[in-house]
Scaffold this motif. Structure first.
Motif, PDB file in Angstrom:
ATOM      1  N   LEU A 102      -8.992  10.940  -6.224  1.00 49.98           N
ATOM      2  CA  LEU A 102      -9.995  10.086  -6.870  1.00 49.98           C
ATOM      3  C   LEU A 102      -9.437   8.689  -7.152  1.00 49.98           C
ATOM      4  N   LEU A 103      -8.189   8.617  -7.594  1.00 51.96           N
ATOM      5  CA  LEU A 103      -7.582   7.307  -7.850  1.00 51.96           C
ATOM      6  C   LEU A 103      -7.399   6.522  -6.549  1.00 51.96           C
ATOM      7  N   SER A 104      -7.022   7.223  -5.490  1.00 53.54           N
ATOM      8  CA  SER A 104      -6.874   6.564  -4.186  1.00 53.54           C
ATOM      9  C   SER A 104      -8.226   6.061  -3.690  1.00 53.54           C
ATOM     10  N   THR A 106       4.529  10.335   5.645  1.00 53.29           N
ATOM     11  CA  THR A 106       3.364   9.700   5.017  1.00 53.29           C
ATOM     12  C   THR A 106       3.400   8.185   5.178  1.00 53.29           C
ATOM     13  N   ILE A 107       4.585   7.605   5.045  1.00 53.19           N
ATOM     14  CA  ILE A 107       4.704   6.168   5.261  1.00 53.19           C
ATOM     15  C   ILE A 107       4.314   5.821   6.694  1.00 53.19           C
ATOM     16  N   VAL A 145      -4.462  -0.739  -9.855  1.00 49.74           N
ATOM     17  CA  VAL A 145      -4.868   0.656  -9.703  1.00 49.74           C
ATOM     18  C   VAL A 145      -3.874   1.414  -8.824  1.00 49.74           C
ATOM     19  N   ALA A 146      -3.411   0.775  -7.753  1.00 53.54           N
ATOM     20  CA  ALA A 146      -2.449   1.422  -6.854  1.00 53.54           C
ATOM     21  C   ALA A 146      -1.144   1.739  -7.586  1.00 53.54           C
ATOM     22  N   THR A 162       0.819  -1.221   0.000  1.00 55.26           N
ATOM     23  CA  THR A 162       0.000   0.000   0.000  1.00 55.26           C
ATOM     24  C   THR A 162       0.851   1.269   0.000  1.00 55.26           C
ATOM     25  N   LEU A 163       2.149   1.140   0.243  1.00 49.98           N
ATOM     26  CA  LEU A 163       2.995   2.324   0.398  1.00 49.98           C
ATOM     27  C   LEU A 163       3.168   3.137  -0.894  1.00 49.98           C
TER      28      LEU A 163
END
Length: 315
Positions: free
Chosen positions: A203-205, A64-65, A298-299, A12-13
């Protein structure tokens, strides 16, 4: 340690740092505008520090991580103690499987929170120094809000992930706060165009979260986890998903049209090529469990977008 690494969900990072990369690229461009290749060739001692040598960039990435790992730990803990993960699709979760006890996960959450706060404070100091106390206070407040949001997604009786508000928080924190916040750390100012790529990343997230919730819809409904997908149903969730991906492209395209300088700015389109195939898969899909493999697509496409979009602004 192996189990905690699994609970951190390293896959997910890349998604979590995509907004930081976009904000840092645009912040660097506008800070040293008009941009030249000197930005890439500069030395550490020059005022024009290249992105990979910027302390603001790396501290923002590390912060952020920290937020993302904390969120993943909290999600594992919250869903585990509530029994939501007992029959989930995809990889097993550590608390629900018994690999990590709830007490151990709580300790890990506390440690991650302390570490992330220290890094965030260092980031604020490096960016604003001693002369911008108001900005420092604002970003410290945003850091606290990020920690609360990371934990409250699934933890507690009022967990917003169980009430269908997860999409809003992902859009705000992964998109708006990540891109616009990082941009401000560089430039100490805002303009309306920076919100366009922020909308794209947000939006992508959100599309990644929607996919996750589409995959888990049946189990979530049984467990009382009322995600947006549970509320609107699988068919409308598909239409919602199409909107998220298509709208993200349009916002990025609008930014490039407004700020056009070079055809290289359209490099980001490459990141959307695998997403076309992805949307066709979602359209034809009849077994929600098969959507698990699409999460990574997608990620990683979002991460690729952040790299190509940023490069397009400096080439």
């Amino acid at each position: 340690m192996k189990n905690f690494i699994k609970a951190a969900r390293l896959r997910t990072l890349p998604l979590s740092i995509s907004g930081i990369i976009v904000g840092a690229y645009l912040g660097s461009v506008d800070k040293f505008s008009p941009i030249t290749k000197e930005l890439l060739d500069a030395t550490v001692n020059s005022d024009r520090v290249p992105l990979y040598q910027s302390s603001i960039f790396w501290l923002a990435i590390l912060t952020t991580i920290g937020f993302q790992v904390l969120s993943n730990f909290a999600n594992d803990y919250g869903d585990g103690v509530k029994g939501t993960d007992d029959n989930r699709e995809g990889e097993a979760r550590m608390v629900s499987s018994g690999a990590i006890t709830p007490k151990q996960m709580k300790t890990a959450m506390i440690g991650t929170t302390i570490f992330t706060l220290i890094v965030a404070i260092l980031l604020i100091y490096v960016s604003f120094g001693k002369d911008n106390f108001g900005y420092s206070l604002l970003f410290f407040g945003l850091g606290i809000a990020s920690i609360v949001a990371a934990i409250k997604y699934t933890v507690g009786k009022s967990a917003y992930g169980y009430s269908g508000f997860g999409d809003i928080f992902v859009f705000v924190f992964f998109g708006l706060l990540a891109v616009v916040g990082t941009y401000f750390l560089y430039t100490k100012e805002l303009n309306f165009t920076i919100f366009l790529p922020a909308f794209t990343v947000g939006l992508l997230s959100t599309a990644v979260l929607n996919l996750n919730n589409m995959r888990d819809r049946v189990n979530d409904e049984k467990s009382g986890k009322n995600t947006l997908v549970v509320k609107i149903g699988s068919e409308f969730a598909k239409y919602y998903h199409y909107y998220l991906v298509v709208a993200s492209f349009l916002f990025a395209l609008l930014y490039v049209v407004i700020k056009y300088q070079s055809p290289f700015q359209f490099l980001f389109v490459i990141a959307y090529l695998p997403l076309i195939k992805h949307l066709l898969f979602v359209y034809k899909n009849k077994e929600e469990r098969l959507l698990d493999g699409e999460l990574k697509k997608v990620a990683l496409s979002t991460f690729l977008f952040s790299i190509l979009f940023g490069l397009g602004q400096i080439l």
